[in-house]
Design a protein around this motif. Structure first.
Motif, PDB file in Angstrom:
ATOM      1  N   ALA A 178       8.070  17.332  15.281  1.00 13.67           N
ATOM      2  CA  ALA A 178       8.750  17.453  16.692  1.00 13.67           C
ATOM      3  C   ALA A 178       9.727  16.047  16.655  1.00 13.67           C
ATOM      4  O   ALA A 178      10.647  16.090  17.345  1.00 13.67           O
ATOM      5  CB  ALA A 178       7.852  17.251  17.712  1.00 13.67           C
ATOM      6  N   ALA A 179       9.336  15.153  16.235  1.00 12.80           N
ATOM      7  CA  ALA A 179      10.031  13.741  16.267  1.00 12.80           C
ATOM      8  C   ALA A 179      11.343  13.779  15.664  1.00 12.80           C
ATOM      9  O   ALA A 179      11.926  13.236  16.239  1.00 12.80           O
ATOM     10  CB  ALA A 179       9.255  12.744  15.421  1.00 12.80           C
ATOM     11  N   GLY A 180      11.447  14.522  14.796  1.00 14.17           N
ATOM     12  CA  GLY A 180      12.947  14.705  13.985  1.00 14.17           C
ATOM     13  C   GLY A 180      13.840  15.423  15.102  1.00 14.17           C
ATOM     14  O   GLY A 180      14.903  15.460  14.626  1.00 14.17           O
ATOM     15  N   ALA A 181      13.511  16.126  16.115  1.00 22.61           N
ATOM     16  CA  ALA A 181      14.330  16.592  16.953  1.00 22.61           C
ATOM     17  C   ALA A 181      14.691  15.768  18.186  1.00 22.61           C
ATOM     18  O   ALA A 181      15.395  16.421  19.082  1.00 22.61           O
ATOM     19  CB  ALA A 181      13.623  18.062  17.236  1.00 22.61           C
ATOM     20  N   VAL A 182      13.927  14.679  18.301  1.00 19.95           N
ATOM     21  CA  VAL A 182      14.295  14.185  19.425  1.00 19.95           C
ATOM     22  C   VAL A 182      14.632  12.502  19.087  1.00 19.95           C
ATOM     23  O   VAL A 182      14.518  12.009  18.096  1.00 19.95           O
ATOM     24  CB  VAL A 182      12.911  14.094  20.392  1.00 19.95           C
ATOM     25  CG1 VAL A 182      12.621  15.740  20.742  1.00 19.95           C
ATOM     26  CG2 VAL A 182      11.832  13.395  19.527  1.00 19.95           C
ATOM     27  N   SER A 183      15.033  11.802  20.129  1.00 20.95           N
ATOM     28  CA  SER A 183      15.274  10.371  20.055  1.00 20.95           C
ATOM     29  C   SER A 183      14.759   9.587  21.039  1.00 20.95           C
ATOM     30  O   SER A 183      14.079  10.422  22.090  1.00 20.95           O
ATOM     31  CB  SER A 183      16.520  10.044  20.145  1.00 20.95           C
ATOM     32  OG  SER A 183      17.355  10.685  21.076  1.00 20.95           O
ATOM     33  N   GLY A 184      14.570   8.425  21.276  1.00 18.82           N
ATOM     34  CA  GLY A 184      14.407   7.819  22.474  1.00 18.82           C
ATOM     35  C   GLY A 184      12.937   7.654  22.596  1.00 18.82           C
ATOM     36  O   GLY A 184      11.826   7.747  21.991  1.00 18.82           O
ATOM     37  N   SER A 185      12.313   7.840  24.015  1.00 15.62           N
ATOM     38  CA  SER A 185      10.957   7.654  24.705  1.00 15.62           C
ATOM     39  C   SER A 185      10.267   8.754  24.123  1.00 15.62           C
ATOM     40  O   SER A 185       8.915   8.373  23.613  1.00 15.62           O
ATOM     41  CB  SER A 185      10.945   7.504  26.116  1.00 15.62           C
ATOM     42  OG  SER A 185      11.421   8.917  26.706  1.00 15.62           O
ATOM     43  N   LEU A 186      10.695   9.843  23.756  1.00 21.47           N
ATOM     44  CA  LEU A 186       9.677  11.066  23.391  1.00 21.47           C
ATOM     45  C   LEU A 186       9.337  10.842  21.736  1.00 21.47           C
ATOM     46  O   LEU A 186       8.349  10.940  21.542  1.00 21.47           O
ATOM     47  CB  LEU A 186      10.336  12.544  23.527  1.00 21.47           C
ATOM     48  CG  LEU A 186       9.581  13.756  23.331  1.00 21.47           C
ATOM     49  CD1 LEU A 186       7.964  13.532  23.945  1.00 21.47           C
ATOM     50  CD2 LEU A 186      10.293  14.897  23.582  1.00 21.47           C
ATOM     51  N   ALA A 187      10.312  10.414  20.991  1.00 27.22           N
ATOM     52  CA  ALA A 187      10.071  10.038  19.734  1.00 27.22           C
ATOM     53  C   ALA A 187       9.053   8.864  19.522  1.00 27.22           C
ATOM     54  O   ALA A 187       8.228   8.842  18.739  1.00 27.22           O
ATOM     55  CB  ALA A 187      11.408   9.712  18.999  1.00 27.22           C
ATOM     56  N   ARG A 188       9.207   7.842  20.512  1.00 30.19           N
ATOM     57  CA  ARG A 188       8.356   6.647  20.451  1.00 30.19           C
ATOM     58  C   ARG A 188       7.046   7.094  20.673  1.00 30.19           C
ATOM     59  O   ARG A 188       5.981   6.726  20.204  1.00 30.19           O
ATOM     60  CB  ARG A 188       8.811   5.624  21.489  1.00 30.19           C
ATOM     61  CG  ARG A 188       8.064   4.346  21.362  1.00 30.19           C
ATOM     62  CD  ARG A 188       8.674   3.261  22.375  1.00 30.19           C
ATOM     63  NE  ARG A 188       9.992   2.990  22.053  1.00 30.19           N
ATOM     64  CZ  ARG A 188      10.875   2.424  22.909  1.00 30.19           C
ATOM     65  NH1 ARG A 188      10.273   1.936  23.928  1.00 30.19           N
ATOM     66  NH2 ARG A 188      12.072   2.152  22.398  1.00 30.19           N
ATOM     67  N   PHE A 189       6.567   8.309  21.795  1.00 30.82           N
ATOM     68  CA  PHE A 189       5.400   8.731  21.892  1.00 30.82           C
ATOM     69  C   PHE A 189       4.999   9.494  20.663  1.00 30.82           C
ATOM     70  O   PHE A 189       3.571   9.224  20.285  1.00 30.82           O
ATOM     71  CB  PHE A 189       5.527   9.609  23.223  1.00 30.82           C
ATOM     72  CG  PHE A 189       4.143  10.548  23.281  1.00 30.82           C
ATOM     73  CD1 PHE A 189       3.000   9.830  23.986  1.00 30.82           C
ATOM     74  CD2 PHE A 189       4.126  11.769  23.082  1.00 30.82           C
ATOM     75  CE1 PHE A 189       2.133  10.734  24.041  1.00 30.82           C
ATOM     76  CE2 PHE A 189       3.124  12.724  23.152  1.00 30.82           C
ATOM     77  CZ  PHE A 189       1.983  11.996  23.876  1.00 30.82           C
ATOM     78  N   LEU A 190       5.643  10.323  20.037  1.00 25.49           N
ATOM     79  CA  LEU A 190       5.279  11.148  18.933  1.00 25.49           C
ATOM     80  C   LEU A 190       4.800  10.140  17.863  1.00 25.49           C
ATOM     81  O   LEU A 190       4.139  10.758  17.137  1.00 25.49           O
ATOM     82  CB  LEU A 190       6.265  12.076  18.590  1.00 25.49           C
ATOM     83  CG  LEU A 190       6.633  13.236  19.649  1.00 25.49           C
ATOM     84  CD1 LEU A 190       7.812  14.038  19.377  1.00 25.49           C
ATOM     85  CD2 LEU A 190       5.594  14.240  19.607  1.00 25.49           C
TER      86      LEU A 190
END
Length: 287
Positions: A178-190
């Motif tokens: 999941a983190a590989g598909a996102v950036s920013g705050s969501l990646a930080r949460f993951l």
């Protein structure tokens, strides 16, 4: 209940503890199951000071809200019965304390605790702040941006919900994917190694009503509850997406000042009642 709004935004925005209590009771009577507040000083400035947060939480609890449920066998009119509980959340907002160290110190100084606290994962130090809150007792709503800036791809957004529970997910295949598909705050949460996922909820702000990218992403998220919301023009589309995917939803004058038909909302209660109708229609249409 109020968000970052001020008195200049109109009479629908409750500011004082008394106004917030009255507005919260009316919202619960209209169907709200939780209330989120931004505590304010008498002059209207957002504050995380225990001298501001504590009296507001005590006023809400004296009215039967928060603190693990309704008190003294009382009942909120139109709300859940004794023991049903109406959680009270406090936003740990940069608007109240711009400095991360200051927010952390304020949270650690609270003498009266909310049931939940909202932590913006776009802000530096969000993980440390969330862990400090969990240690003190409140559950954590991890707020992230999805779609648009710092979100999934460059398209719009949507939502899905996971309501199961799980163990630590940081470093696992599901988190990495999941983190590989996102950036920013969501990646930080993951990337956050949560040790108590039963007390953490993902609160996703949607930028538009396109469900595609986020629906795919949320199928790969860790098993935590999901709540969706939008601001201004995105508020009502986000609520309908939440109904479509079975996620939690948030509405209130802190996010939007207008009803679905464009009329100005007179209160949080009016927004909640409109949200209940919109959710019912959307849910019935998707069966």
């Amino acid at each position: 209940m109020n968000g970052s709004r001020g008195a200049a935004d109109g009479p629908a925005v409750p500011m004082s503890p008394g106004d917030l209590v009255d507005a919260a009771l009316a919202a619960v009577a209209a169907g709200a199951r939780e209330v989120l507040v931004h505590p304010r000083t008498p002059c209207g400035r957002e504050s995380l000071s225990p001298r501001v947060v504590g009296p507001l939480l005590e006023a809400l609890r004296d009215a039967g809200l928060g603190g693990g449920g309704l008190r003294g066998g009382g009942r909120v009119p139109g709300g859940p019965g004794p023991g049903g509980g109406v959680a009270v959340s406090v936003a740990v907002s940069p608007g109240a304390e711009p400095d991360h160290a200051g927010r952390l110190a304020r949270v650690r100084s609270w003498t009266v605790l909310p049931d939940r606290a909202v932590v913006r994962f776009a802000e530096p130090g969000a993980r440390e702040l969330a862990e400090a809150l969990l240690e003190r007792g409140p559950a954590v709503d991890a707020e992230v941006a999805v779609g648009g800036v710092g979100g999934v791809g460059g398209a719009g957004t949507g939502g899905g919900a996971r309501t199961g529970r799980g163990a630590d997910w940081a470093g696992t295949e599901i988190a990495a994917g999941a983190a590989g598909a996102v950036s920013g705050s969501l990646a930080r949460f993951l990337a956050w190694p949560v040790r108590d996922p039963a007390r953490v909820r993902l609160v996703a702000e949607l930028a538009s009503a396109d469900p595609g990218p986020v629906a795919e992403l949320l199928r790969r998220l860790p098993p935590v509850p999901v709540l969706l919301f939008g601001r201004e023009a995105a508020a009502w589309p986000a609520l309908r997406l939440a109904a479509r995917y079975g996620a939690g939803a948030r509405i209130g004058v802190g996010d939007v000042l207008h009803l679905p038909d464009g009329r100005a909302a007179r209160s949080n209660a009016e927004l909640v009642a409109a949200a209940a109708r919109a959710r019912e229609v959307t849910t019935a249409g998707s069966r």
